[in-house]
Design a protein around this motif. Sequence first.
Motif, short mmCIF file in Angstrom:
data_model
loop_
_atom_site.label_atom_id
_atom_site.label_comp_id
_atom_site.label_asym_id
_atom_site.label_seq_id
_atom_site.Cartn_x
_atom_site.Cartn_y
_atom_site.Cartn_z
N LEU A 133 -5.91 0.77 4.21
CA LEU A 133 -6.75 0.04 3.26
C LEU A 133 -8.23 0.41 3.37
CD1 LEU A 133 -7.16 -2.19 1.12
CD2 LEU A 133 -7.32 -3.83 3.01
N LEU B 86 0.81 -1.21 0.00
CA LEU B 86 0.00 0.00 0.00
C LEU B 86 0.85 1.27 0.00
CD1 LEU B 86 -2.90 -0.93 2.46
CD2 LEU B 86 -2.91 -0.97 -0.04
N HIS C 95 0.16 5.39 -6.39
CA HIS C 95 -0.76 5.14 -7.50
C HIS C 95 -1.07 3.65 -7.67
CE1 HIS C 95 0.37 9.27 -8.29
NE2 HIS C 95 1.61 8.91 -8.58
N GLU D 177 -12.71 -0.10 -1.70
CA GLU D 177 -13.66 -0.01 -2.81
C GLU D 177 -12.96 0.29 -4.12
OE1 GLU D 177 -16.78 -0.57 -3.20
OE2 GLU D 177 -17.68 -0.68 -1.19
N ARG D 178 -11.96 1.17 -4.08
CA ARG D 178 -11.25 1.52 -5.31
C ARG D 178 -10.45 0.34 -5.83
NH1 ARG D 178 -10.03 6.32 -2.33
NH2 ARG D 178 -7.80 5.86 -2.28
N PHE D 179 -9.87 -0.43 -4.92
CA PHE D 179 -9.13 -1.62 -5.36
C PHE D 179 -10.08 -2.64 -5.99
CE2 PHE D 179 -5.76 -0.39 -2.18
CZ PHE D 179 -4.77 -0.20 -3.13
N GLU E 157 -3.77 1.87 -7.10
CA GLU E 157 -5.03 1.54 -7.76
C GLU E 157 -4.88 1.53 -9.27
OE1 GLU E 157 -6.21 3.50 -3.82
OE2 GLU E 157 -4.63 3.68 -5.33
N LYS F 93 -9.92 3.07 3.53
CA LYS F 93 -10.40 4.13 2.64
C LYS F 93 -10.22 3.78 1.16
CE LYS F 93 -9.37 7.80 5.99
NZ LYS F 93 -8.58 9.05 6.25
N ARG F 94 -9.51 2.69 0.87
CA ARG F 94 -9.17 2.39 -0.52
C ARG F 94 -9.74 1.08 -1.02
NH1 ARG F 94 -2.72 3.11 -0.52
NH2 ARG F 94 -3.00 3.06 -2.78
#
Length: 354
Positions: free
Chosen positions: A128, A98, A102, A133-135, A104, A130-131
């Motif tokens: 993780l 993580l 960049h 959903e983007r992953f 994602e 906060k991220r």
Amino acid sequence: MTGTDLGIPRVPGARTAPDHTRPDDPSLIDSFGRVATDLRVSLTDKCNLRCTYCMPAEGLDWAPGEQVLSDDELVRLMDVAVRLLGVTDIRLTGGEPLLRPHLEDLVARITALRPRPRLSMTTNGIGLAKRAERFASAGLNRINVSLDSVRPETFARVTRRDRLRHVLDALAAARDAGLDPVKINTVLLRGVNEHEAPELLRFAVEHDYHLRFIEQMPLDAQHGWSRAEMITADEIFDLLGTEFTLTPSPTERGGAPAERWLVDGGPHEVGIIPSVTRPFCAACERTRLTADGAVRSCLFSTTETDLRGLVRQGADDDEIADTWRAAMWGKLAGHEINEAGFAQPIRPMSSIGG
């Protein structure tokens, strides 16, 4: 093959690959007939925790930025792996992946490769939540989160950081984002957290996470690993047996590292990975790429093969693929931890990639 000798003496009498010519096979076959289809890619050697079984409190000297593969270089090598070498599964590791900028966008580029690899990631989970959903939107399929305790004081003792809340939030966010199954990787340390094994399993069952206990391996930067201090797979089984009834899972193990057990008759399972006491080398299907572009046929390899140099010198895809095939053809029969004279690799786990 371009090899870099890491300066570790070979174990006397160690089993070596049979002396015969590699067949005309496009896959990552080795001389024992194993085929590597699972690629572990380290994105960085940096980490924001300081787990006692991995590195010293002050951290390590991280690889200079120019030595680390760029996103374009990483994607090119992964493209060679899936298009020319038969790799079907890719796992992103670290250090802590993580921390890669960049990430994602990199995940989206990897999942756009054809044939499309199954993509997973191993992380400590910090950041993780906060991220997640983007992953998932970028195409990440699964996630493994390292967690050695659900008690704040024990977590801080092991990791030297007060970040348990962030990891618990990460697990929940990953589950909510559909990164199923959400797996937890746990290492038990004698006198520190082994008594918490049943508590960890209760937590996993209650939240529908897949828990896997991993025997501690000699891959710490301090070279302080001790066989006598390691909690063995049999000990883990007995610790869990004080509160749960474990029976063999009907799921076929295949090349998976974990021995799987039904918890109180199922449907939940727990995995125990006996990396040291019952190694699964005969079924190994992994190849590894370090953040600085070296192929390793095993976590405990005494040599590695430089692909970064080939990429930066303008080698074409076929030359890179042939070099990778040659590196894997020379893979030893096993990691030799249980052989007399075993020498721990110079690189620690944070530099090799999990």
